[in-house]
Enzyme design. Structure first.
Site, PDB file in Angstrom:
ATOM      1  N   VAL A  20     -36.914  17.234   4.601  1.00 11.88           N
ATOM      2  CA  VAL A  20     -36.921  16.443   3.359  1.00 11.88           C
ATOM      3  C   VAL A  20     -37.616  15.098   3.587  1.00 11.88           C
ATOM      4  CG1 VAL A  20     -35.497  15.438   1.534  1.00 11.88           C
ATOM      5  CG2 VAL A  20     -34.774  17.570   2.623  1.00 11.88           C
ATOM      6  N   ARG A  50     -44.217  11.722  15.078  1.00 16.59           N
ATOM      7  CA  ARG A  50     -45.479  11.069  14.661  1.00 16.59           C
ATOM      8  C   ARG A  50     -46.621  12.075  14.646  1.00 16.59           C
ATOM      9  NH1 ARG A  50     -45.642   4.830  16.437  1.00 16.59           N
ATOM     10  NH2 ARG A  50     -47.161   4.797  14.783  1.00 16.59           N
ATOM     11  N   LYS A 109     -24.617  15.313   0.585  1.00 23.98           N
ATOM     12  CA  LYS A 109     -23.521  15.730  -0.305  1.00 23.98           C
ATOM     13  C   LYS A 109     -22.162  15.619   0.355  1.00 23.98           C
ATOM     14  CE  LYS A 109     -25.652  19.424   1.559  1.00 23.98           C
ATOM     15  NZ  LYS A 109     -26.953  20.068   1.501  1.00 23.98           N
ATOM     16  N   VAL A 136     -27.036  17.161  -5.002  1.00 17.25           N
ATOM     17  CA  VAL A 136     -26.680  18.416  -5.681  1.00 17.25           C
ATOM     18  C   VAL A 136     -27.909  18.976  -6.375  1.00 17.25           C
ATOM     19  CG1 VAL A 136     -25.232  19.498  -7.450  1.00 17.25           C
ATOM     20  CG2 VAL A 136     -24.327  17.599  -6.098  1.00 17.25           C
ATOM     21  N   GLY A 138     -30.886  19.851  -5.429  1.00 18.74           N
ATOM     22  CA  GLY A 138     -32.238  19.490  -5.005  1.00 18.74           C
ATOM     23  C   GLY A 138     -33.065  18.881  -6.115  1.00 18.74           C
ATOM     24  N   ASP A 204     -20.875  24.067   1.648  1.00 18.23           N
ATOM     25  CA  ASP A 204     -21.924  23.249   1.029  1.00 18.23           C
ATOM     26  C   ASP A 204     -21.702  23.202  -0.491  1.00 18.23           C
ATOM     27  OD1 ASP A 204     -24.851  22.087   1.192  1.00 18.23           O
ATOM     28  OD2 ASP A 204     -24.928  23.645  -0.345  1.00 18.23           O
ATOM     29  N   LYS A 208     -20.726  19.979  -3.093  1.00 22.42           N
ATOM     30  CA  LYS A 208     -21.532  19.652  -4.279  1.00 22.42           C
ATOM     31  C   LYS A 208     -20.682  19.707  -5.547  1.00 22.42           C
ATOM     32  CE  LYS A 208     -25.838  21.361  -2.222  1.00 22.42           C
ATOM     33  NZ  LYS A 208     -26.627  22.585  -1.988  1.00 22.42           N
ATOM     34  N   GLY A 311     -34.918  23.098  -0.216  1.00 19.39           N
ATOM     35  CA  GLY A 311     -36.281  23.001   0.307  1.00 19.39           C
ATOM     36  C   GLY A 311     -36.780  21.573   0.253  1.00 19.39           C
TER      37      GLY A 311
HETATM   38  N1  HSE Z   1     -28.445  24.476   2.250  1.00 15.07           N
HETATM   39  C1  HSE Z   1     -28.558  23.900   0.959  1.00 15.07           C
HETATM   40  C2  HSE Z   1     -28.839  24.994  -0.028  1.00 15.07           C
HETATM   41  C3  HSE Z   1     -29.671  22.901   0.956  1.00 15.07           C
HETATM   42  O1  HSE Z   1     -29.156  26.101   0.399  1.00 15.07           O
HETATM   43  O2  HSE Z   1     -28.709  24.789  -1.218  1.00 15.07           O
HETATM   44  C4  HSE Z   1     -29.655  22.013  -0.247  1.00 15.07           C
HETATM   45  O3  HSE Z   1     -28.497  21.267  -0.341  1.00 15.07           O
END
Ligand code: HSE
Length: 436
Positions: A20, A50, A109, A136, A138, A204, A208, A311
């Protein structure tokens, strides 16, 4: 706000030049003169970083460092952009940044879900922004959408898909791919968390969900209290049976205010896990890493947010939007939250899948266990063509209390004919609730 005089350009210190962070540098460069400039980059193994293909988008005079203090304490950093993830040490770093009067933009998150309340209070006391639009979904603007566009409604429920990796896996399985193979693809493409369990076991998504619950339902809930069910037990046969029921399988995160607030003030119902989703629901239409969040408002009805949820580039867009908002001096709507407890129980129809060593009396035994907890069978499905030594079949129930079904499932798991632990999934009910 810090007393230090700020320059006309918002000077950004970047923590993390991974998927990211590097995409953010590229997106920022594409904006040309956006009044934002990267002045410092912190990462381990700076020399290697770098040499990254996207490092060319970082201004040549930016300082690259392996000492985080070089960013957190730098006079030429107005905003710290944290893209490393995890609670520790990110929490201390962001506390230090906020305490020093620097704005913070984060995609973290876990940090916002677990420590958000304290960090928001610190940011407010310092008069700086703490923005987390990338935490949350992306690149899908769910967070600013709720905070700005829907703050005028009274949101009572949120449901949807907030983990791109699970959606990628399940929608690929729907088209015939094997679980292990697609998980590997998601990892190679940079969608998955470092520990795949965070994605597939629902941790995850529940972090979120808690971030969204605070914002939309004003409910401060502990992520650990939200029941999370893994998608790792879903197999090709579930998609075959789901199809027969007019459904598919998706990892759904849902939270709603208790229906009878006068009885259950201070309680929300929430869960994360694979669910049977009717093909008529927009949630079933999401494919690949797409995220989809449906908010239900008392006055405005349902609103659907959808797009790429994982992503580098989609997430970097959300980070960039937050950074721009700070550079432009945008004002945030204040949305205070109060602590609430979580119940995982719901009354819903359920899908129960069994794999058994065939013999007479199996359906009778299962029906008996369900009758004991008062669950009413809606249908029994059994495809022909499977050998009796490993026979899969499915029972669906009328709306039943999930905790009661779990009780029955525990009894059934011990039956001698059961070859694997039986699977119990909620079936999502599409309700076309009208607004008042
Ligand atoms: N691993 C997370 C997903 C990345 O697949 O949504 C984004 O938060």
């Amino acid at each position: 706000m810090s007393n230090e005089k700020r320059s006309d350009v918002l000077r950004v210190g970047l923590l993390g030049f991974g998927t990211v962070g590097s995409a953010f540098a590229e997106v920022l460069a594409a904006h040309g003169d956006a009044g934002v400039r990267i002045t410092r980059v912190f990462n381990r193994g700076v020399e290697r970083k770098r040499g990254h293909a996207l490092a060319k988008f970082v201004p040549a005079d930016a300082v690259w460092t392996e000492r985080v203090e070089d960013v957190l304490e730098a006079a030429d950093v107005d905003a710290v952009v944290e893209l490393m993830g995890g609670l520790d040490p990110a929490e201390n770093w962001l506390r230090a940044a906020l305490s020093a009067g620097k704005h913070v933009v984060t995609a973290n998150k876990q940090l916002i879900a677990y420590r958000g309340a304290e960090l928001f209070a610190l940011a407010e006391s310092k008069g700086v922004h703490l923005l987390y639009g990338a935490a949350v979904a992306g690149g899908v603007p769910v967070i600013p959408g709720i905070a700005q566009g829907l703050s005028g409604d009274v949101i009572t429920r949120i449901s949807g898909i907030v983990n791109g990796t699970c959606n990628f896996i399940l929608s690929s399985m729907e088209s015939g791919a094997a679980y292990g193979e697609v998980l590997k693809q998601a990892q190679a493409a940079g969608y998955a968390e470092a520990d795949p369990s965070a994605d597939v076991d629902g941790f995850d998504a529940r972090a979120k969900l808690c971030v969204l619950a605070r914002l939309a339902l004003h409910a401060e809930i502990d992520p650990e209290q939200v029941p999370a069910q893994t998608i790792a037990t879903i197999s090709a046969m579930d998609f075959a049976y789901a199809k027969e029921l007019g459904c598919t399988v998706r990892q759904v995160a849902r939270v709603e205010l208790a229906a009878r607030a006068e009885l259950m003030d201070g309680v929300v119902s929430a869960s994360v896990g694979p669910m049977l989703v009717p093909k008529t629901s927009p949630i079933a239409w999401s494919h690949g890493t797409q995220n989809m969040v449906v908010t239900s408002g008392r006055f405005g009805g349902d609103v659907v947010f959808s797009g790429h949820g994982a992503g580098g580039h989609p997430t970097a867009v959300a980070v960039m939007s937050d950074v721009r908002a700070i550079a432009e001096g945008s004002v945030q709507v204040r949305l205070p939250a109060k602590k609430m407890a979580v119940v995982g129980d719901v009354v819903a129809p359920h899908y129960l899948r069994f794999v058994v060593a065939d013999r007479p009396g199996i359906v009778a035994a299962i029906a008996g266990a369900l009758a004991k907890v008062g669950a009413n069978i809606d249908s029994i499905l059994q495809h022909r063509g499977f050998g009796g030594d490993r026979l899969p079949f499915v029972v669906t129930t009328e709306p039943s209390l999930s905790s009661k079904l779990e009780e029955a499932m525990a009894e059934m798991a011990a039956f001698d004919f059961m070859l694997e632990p039986p699977l119990c999934l909620q079936i999502l009910v599409v309700d076309d609730r009208d607004t008042d």
